[in-house]
Design a protein around this motif. Structure first.
Motif: not given
Length: 415
Positions: A76, A80, A83, A212, A338, A341
Motif C-alpha cells: 500500500i 501510493a 503512483r 486511497l 485506480n 491502488v
C-alpha cells in the motif's frame, strides 16, 4: 439501435473483437511467475540451504515469512508513493530488484545478508503485485479485461505447478545457489522483453489522483476485499496442511495429490479465461459452489482414494480461476485509473488471508485432527458464496460494468 450500428455499416459485418496483445501479457505473466518462484523457492530447499547458512531449517523457513511480511507491509505505501511515476519504469525497477535480491541470495553465505535480500525481494513483490493486474487491464479494451488478467495470473499457477518442481530439480543437479541464480538471470532477460513488448503508460497526474481511502470506499470494493479474505483463509486452511490430511486419510502420496491439484488449476484458469468477461458473477458463484462440494467430499469420503483425488481435482479447477475472478471484479469496481491502488489493498488482504489461513489450520491441527480441516474450509467458502450472492452490484455485476473513472472525476468537485 440501428442495424447499421450493430454491423458497423449497411451490409458490413461487425468488426471482430480486438486480439489480445499476447506478447506483452505473457511478459507480465512471466513477471508473476518470477515473483512466485522467488517467494516460495526456499520452502523446497530447506535441507540444502540450512547447512550452508549455518542455521536450522526452521530459520531458513523464516526466509519465506520475511518475504511475505515485507510484501504485506510495502504494497500500500509504495503503491501510493509511486503512483505518479510512469508505469513501465516502475515495473522494470521491480524486476531489477528481484534480480539483485536473487543474486545476493545465490552468492551469500550469511544468514543475515540473505534475510535482508529476502526482505528486499518482498518489497519488490508488493510493488509488482499491486501493478500487474492494473497494467493488464490498461492494455486491452474493457470487454477483454478478464481474459487479459487470466493470462497474466496464469504465471502464478505455472510457477506452482512447474516452476517450483523445476527449481528443486535444478538444486538437486547443481546446488541450491543455482536455483536462485536462474530467476535472477531470467528477471534481467525479462526487463528486455518488457522494454520491447509492454507499452508504457503515464503515472497519475496529481489533479486526477483519487485518495486511497476514497478508492477503498468505492461501491463494491469492500465486498470484493471481504470475499478475497474469506476465500484465501478457507483455501489456505486446507492447502497448507493437505499433506497430513492425505496421510491421515490413508493416502500417503502427497506428491500425486499436489500434482493433481496443480494440473487442475491450469484447467480452471483456462475455463475462467473463457467465461470471465461475459459471466463473471455466475462463474465465481459456480467456482465457489464447486469448491464447497469438493470440501464436502473430502470431509465425508476422503478415505476412498478415488474420491480424494477427484475432490482435489475439483478443488483445483474451482480455485485455479479464483484470483482472476476476484481481481477482475476489483478492477471493474475501481476503474482502471485506480486499479493499482485498489490492487495494493487486495495484495495486502491476500497476504493476510494466507497468513490467517495457515495459522487457523495449524491451530485446528494442534487441537483436534486433520478431519476438521475440510469442514472449516467448507464453512468459510459458504460464507464467501453467500457474500457474493448478496454482494453489491458494483462488486459482482451480471455483465461488464462501465469504467468508473468518469464517475470519480464527476464527483471530485463534491468532496
Amino acid at each position: 439501435m440501428t442495424t447499421a450500428s450493430v454491423s458497423g455499416g449497411a451490409g458490413t459485418p461487425a468488426a471482430p473483437p480486438p486480439r489480445l496483445p499476447l506478447s506483452g501479457l505473457l511478459a507480465l505473466s512471466t513477471a508473476a511467475f518470477t515473483a512466485v518462484l522467488t517467494e516460495l523457492l526456499p520452502a523446497g530447499l530447506l535441507p540444502r540451504m540450512a547447512p550452508d547458512l549455518g542455521v536450522s531449517e526452521a530459520r531458513v523457513g523464516y526466509l519465506v515469512t520475511g518475504y511475505a511480511l515485507a510484501s504485506f507491509l510495502a504494497a500500500i505505501p509504495l503503491t501510493a508513493a509511486l503512483r505518479g511515476l510512469p508505469r513501465r519504469p516502475v515495473l522494470i525497477g521491480a524486476l531489477l530488484g528481484f534480480a539483485a535480491a536473487d543474486t545476493v541470495t545465490a552468492l551469500s553465505s550469511s544468514y543475515g545478508l540473505t534475510f535482508a535480500a529476502r526482505l528486499t525481494a518482498g518489497v519488490m513483490g508488493g510493488t509488482l503485485w499491486a501493478m500487474l493486474v492494473g497494467y493488464a487491464a490498461r492494455m486491452v479494451p474493457a470487454e477483454r479485461r478478464g481474459r487479459a488478467i487470466a493470462v497474466v495470473l496464469a504465471g502464478i499457477t505455472l510457477a506452482l505447478s512447474l516452476g517450483l518442481p523445476a527449481g528443486t530439480a535444478l538444486a538437486d543437479a547443481l546446488g541450491w545457489r543455482a536455483a536462485f541464480a536462474a530467476p535472477a538471470v531470467s528477471a534481467v532477460l525479462l526487463v528486455v522483453w518488457v522494454r520491447r513488448r509492454v507499452p508504457g503508460f503515464p503515472g497519475e497526474p496529481p489533479a486526477e489522483r483519487v485518495p486511497l481511502l476514497r478508492v477503498a470506499a468505492l461501491p463494491g470494493i469492500g465486498t470484493v476485499l471481504s470475499v478475497t479474505l474469506t476465500l484465501l483463509v478457507g483455501h489456505q486452511v486446507m492447502y497448507t496442511y493437505v499433506a497430513p490430511f492425505a496421510k491421515d486419510a490413508g493416502f500417503g502420496r502427497t506428491g500425486l495429490v499436489l500434482l493433481v491439484f496443480g494440473v487442475a488449476t491450469v484447467a480452471g484458469i483456462w475455463l475462467t479465461g473463457a467465461l470471465v468477461d461475459r459471466h463473471l458473477r455466475r462463474t465465481l458463484l459456480g467456482a465457489l459452489a464447486l469448491l464447497a462440494a469438493a470440501m464436502l467430499a473430502l470431509g465425508s469420503w476422503a478415505g476412498h482414494a478415488a474420491v480424494l483425488l477427484t475432490a482435489v481435482a475439483l478443488w483445483g479447477v474451482a480455485f485455479g480461476g479464483a484470483p482472476t475472478l476476484v481481481q477482475t471484479a476489483l478492477v471493474d469496481a475501481s476503474g482502471t485509473a485506480n486499479a493499482d491502488v485498489a490492487t495494493s489493498l487486495q495484495t495486502t488482504v491476500y497476504n493476510a488471508g494466507i497468513a490467517a489461513g495457515s495459522l487457523t489450520g495449524g491451530l485446528i491441527l494442534g487441537s483436534s485432527d486433520s478431519e476438521a480441516l475440510p469442514w472449516t474450509t467448507l464453512l468459510l467458502i459458504t460464507v464467501t458464496l453467500l457474500t457474493v450472492a448478496a454482494g453489491h452490484r458494483r462488486a459482482f455485476p451480471p455483465g461488464r460494468p462501465s469504467d468508473v473513472r468518469a464517475d470519480l472525476r464527476a464527483n471530485a468537485g463534491h468532496d
